[in-house]
Motif scaffolding. Structure first.
Motif, PDB file in Angstrom:
ATOM      1  N   SER A  13       0.846  -1.191   0.000  1.00 30.96           N
ATOM      2  CA  SER A  13       0.000   0.000   0.000  1.00 30.96           C
ATOM      3  C   SER A  13       0.882   1.242   0.000  1.00 30.96           C
ATOM      4  O   SER A  13       2.115   1.149   0.054  1.00 30.96           O
ATOM      5  N   SER A  14       0.233   2.393  -0.019  1.00 33.19           N
ATOM      6  CA  SER A  14       0.980   3.656   0.003  1.00 33.19           C
ATOM      7  C   SER A  14       1.720   3.841   1.322  1.00 33.19           C
ATOM      8  O   SER A  14       2.622   4.679   1.426  1.00 33.19           O
ATOM      9  N   GLU A  15       1.335   3.053   2.326  1.00 33.49           N
ATOM     10  CA  GLU A  15       1.988   3.141   3.632  1.00 33.49           C
ATOM     11  C   GLU A  15       3.200   2.225   3.732  1.00 33.49           C
ATOM     12  O   GLU A  15       3.907   2.241   4.740  1.00 33.49           O
ATOM     13  N   SER A  16       3.419   1.410   2.706  1.00 35.03           N
ATOM     14  CA  SER A  16       4.568   0.511   2.722  1.00 35.03           C
ATOM     15  C   SER A  16       5.865   1.315   2.694  1.00 35.03           C
ATOM     16  O   SER A  16       5.890   2.474   2.255  1.00 35.03           O
ATOM     17  N   GLU A  17       6.943   0.686   3.128  1.00 33.29           N
ATOM     18  CA  GLU A  17       8.228   1.381   3.145  1.00 33.29           C
ATOM     19  C   GLU A  17       8.671   1.697   1.711  1.00 33.29           C
ATOM     20  O   GLU A  17       8.320   0.973   0.759  1.00 33.29           O
ATOM     21  N   PRO A  18       9.435   2.789   1.527  1.00 30.66           N
ATOM     22  CA  PRO A  18       9.848   3.212   0.182  1.00 30.66           C
ATOM     23  C   PRO A  18      10.557   2.111  -0.604  1.00 30.66           C
ATOM     24  O   PRO A  18      10.385   2.006  -1.819  1.00 30.66           O
ATOM     25  N   TYR A  19      11.354   1.291   0.101  1.00 31.19           N
ATOM     26  CA  TYR A  19      12.060   0.209  -0.583  1.00 31.19           C
ATOM     27  C   TYR A  19      11.072  -0.736  -1.248  1.00 31.19           C
ATOM     28  O   TYR A  19      11.235  -1.115  -2.421  1.00 31.19           O
ATOM     29  N   THR A  20      10.037  -1.116  -0.535  1.00 33.60           N
ATOM     30  CA  THR A  20       9.033  -2.035  -1.074  1.00 33.60           C
ATOM     31  C   THR A  20       8.321  -1.427  -2.275  1.00 33.60           C
ATOM     32  O   THR A  20       8.133  -2.079  -3.304  1.00 33.60           O
ATOM     33  N   GLU A  63      19.318  -8.179  -4.355  1.00 29.78           N
ATOM     34  CA  GLU A  63      20.393  -9.070  -3.918  1.00 29.78           C
ATOM     35  C   GLU A  63      21.415  -8.360  -3.039  1.00 29.78           C
ATOM     36  O   GLU A  63      22.116  -9.005  -2.268  1.00 29.78           O
ATOM     37  N   THR A  64      21.497  -7.023  -3.176  1.00 30.28           N
ATOM     38  CA  THR A  64      22.407  -6.284  -2.306  1.00 30.28           C
ATOM     39  C   THR A  64      21.714  -5.955  -0.986  1.00 30.28           C
ATOM     40  O   THR A  64      22.219  -6.250   0.093  1.00 30.28           O
ATOM     41  N   ALA A  65      20.513  -5.368  -1.106  1.00 26.06           N
ATOM     42  CA  ALA A  65      19.628  -5.142   0.055  1.00 26.06           C
ATOM     43  C   ALA A  65      20.326  -4.457   1.221  1.00 26.06           C
ATOM     44  O   ALA A  65      20.093  -4.782   2.379  1.00 26.06           O
ATOM     45  N   GLU A  66      21.192  -3.496   0.936  1.00 26.75           N
ATOM     46  CA  GLU A  66      21.836  -2.715   1.986  1.00 26.75           C
ATOM     47  C   GLU A  66      21.166  -1.348   2.081  1.00 26.75           C
ATOM     48  O   GLU A  66      20.820  -0.750   1.066  1.00 26.75           O
ATOM     49  N   ARG A  67      20.995  -0.866   3.272  1.00 24.76           N
ATOM     50  CA  ARG A  67      20.318   0.409   3.468  1.00 24.76           C
ATOM     51  C   ARG A  67      21.050   1.539   2.742  1.00 24.76           C
ATOM     52  O   ARG A  67      20.442   2.413   2.123  1.00 24.76           O
ATOM     53  N   GLU A  68      22.370   1.503   2.792  1.00 26.96           N
ATOM     54  CA  GLU A  68      23.158   2.550   2.151  1.00 26.96           C
ATOM     55  C   GLU A  68      22.936   2.545   0.636  1.00 26.96           C
ATOM     56  O   GLU A  68      22.865   3.612   0.010  1.00 26.96           O
ATOM     57  N   THR A  69      22.820   1.358   0.059  1.00 26.59           N
ATOM     58  CA  THR A  69      22.593   1.251  -1.379  1.00 26.59           C
ATOM     59  C   THR A  69      21.281   1.907  -1.773  1.00 26.59           C
ATOM     60  O   THR A  69      21.212   2.667  -2.748  1.00 26.59           O
ATOM     61  N   TYR A 126      20.250   5.263  -4.031  1.00 27.61           N
ATOM     62  CA  TYR A 126      19.258   5.159  -5.112  1.00 27.61           C
ATOM     63  C   TYR A 126      18.242   6.299  -5.018  1.00 27.61           C
ATOM     64  O   TYR A 126      17.891   6.937  -6.021  1.00 27.61           O
ATOM     65  N   ILE A 127      17.774   6.573  -3.806  1.00 24.83           N
ATOM     66  CA  ILE A 127      16.839   7.689  -3.590  1.00 24.83           C
ATOM     67  C   ILE A 127      17.526   9.017  -3.877  1.00 24.83           C
ATOM     68  O   ILE A 127      16.988   9.884  -4.579  1.00 24.83           O
ATOM     69  N   ALA A 128      18.736   9.179  -3.358  1.00 28.12           N
ATOM     70  CA  ALA A 128      19.441  10.450  -3.483  1.00 28.12           C
ATOM     71  C   ALA A 128      19.661  10.842  -4.936  1.00 28.12           C
ATOM     72  O   ALA A 128      19.521  12.018  -5.305  1.00 28.12           O
ATOM     73  N   ALA A 129      19.996   9.863  -5.773  1.00 25.55           N
ATOM     74  CA  ALA A 129      20.237  10.160  -7.181  1.00 25.55           C
ATOM     75  C   ALA A 129      18.981  10.698  -7.854  1.00 25.55           C
ATOM     76  O   ALA A 129      19.045  11.636  -8.657  1.00 25.55           O
TER      77      ALA A 129
END
Length: 308
Positions: free
Chosen positions: A55-62, A110-116, A120-123
């Motif tokens: 849903s729209s409440e899901s985390e941004p990654y999802t 497959e990387t699934a690191e928070r920093e990654t 992705y968001i920052a770019a």
């Protein structure tokens, strides 16, 4: 992000029998199209199942992962149709879009690191800001342009929605260097790390930068192109190998998605899905092998016949 999917995806998959196909290009063309449509429908079933628990409440990654998967499905379907119907320019453009999407999706999964994902968001925030500046400049001259006004509002909304703690330095340096800006696109690097660089065509990517309708475009793509415009019966244009590779790329990304999205406690459901995805893997592999071996045998026969 692991969750239970709301229903099983255990429909029986029916694919053409490769060993019964006529040894002709039209027969393989119809078979590949049928298999690709079946795969597309299956991927849509997976997408629908996932959508019920997002849903729209899901985390941004999802939300980003689901959006990338949606783009993957649509791009694959469009690419297949263009390739099968001999639209070389359109299919080559879309296969690069497909590759970018599948590599990005798989890399994030497959990387699934928070920093990654933060990078992705920052770019995208950085690019949105650049585009917003360009829109504002255009609005000075075209203040009533509805499309520009809508785009401005959507860009502003995107920027405000991203709760991005990164500094401007991070946005302009780190993000631009790692996630797909024009001057530093590292998708190819990520593809090499994943072993998924088999579908990328560097020459095609460079050629796509040519200004449309420029003299260079005309000379490279349209002058003396009669040989490329022969009827399909006279000039084989369908790239069955690329169709196979594009399908395998989608399947690889889908497997990574399912492994991330479905709880391991639902092992029976995951096993069914993986078996069905393996059926698709095998079919596209075997179909291309059959087509290429029959074609090689035909060429060999023609050469031998020419010697007599």
């Amino acid at each position: 992000m692991q969750q239970n999917l709301p229903h099983k995806l255990d429909k029986r998959i029916t694919l053409p029998l490769v060993h019964l196909l006529d040894k002709t290009e039209p027969a393989f063309s119809h078979a590949f199209l049928h298999a690709a449509r079946t795969l597309h429908s299956y991927l849509q079933e997976i997408q629908s199942a996932i959508a019920l628990v997002v849903s729209s409440e899901s985390e941004p990654y999802t939300i980003a992962i689901v959006g990338l998967f949606s783009k993957l499905i649509r791009t694959y379907n469009s690419y297949v149709l263009l390739e099968i119907h001999y639209d070389d320019a359109g299919s080559q453009f879309l296969v690069e879009e497909l590759w970018d999407t599948a590599v990005t999706l798989t890399y994030l999964l497959e990387t699934a690191e928070r920093e990654t994902f933060t990078d992705y968001i920052a770019a995208s925030v950085y690019q949105a800001r650049l585009l917003l500046q360009e829109v504002e400049t255009q609005l000075v001259h075209l203040p009533q342009n509805l499309d520009l006004l809508v785009l401005r509002d959507r860009l502003k909304a995107f920027i405000s929605e991203q709760k991005q703690p990164a500094t401007d330095r991070t946005l302009t340096n780190l993000a631009a260097d790692t996630w797909g800006m024009e001057t530093a696109n590292t998708t190819a690097k990520r593809a090499r790390l994943l072993g998924l660089n088999f579908l990328s065509n560097p020459a095609q990517r460079i050629a796509q930068k040519i200004t449309p309708a420029s003299l260079l475009d005309v000379h490279l793509n349209y002058i003396n192109s009669a040989a490329r415009d022969l009827p399909a019966s006279d000039s084989q244009k369908i790239d069955f190998r690329q169709l196979r590779d594009a399908s395998h790329l989608c399947l690889h990304a889908t497997k990574a998605l399912l492994e991330e999205f479905v709880q391991t406690s639902d092992a029976g459901q995951v096993k069914i899905q993986q078996q069905e995805l393996n059926e698709f893997f095998e079919w596209f592999y075997q179909a291309y092998q059959a087509y290429s071996s029959d074609r090689d045998a035909s060429l060999k026969s023609n050469k031998n016949g020419g010697r007599r």
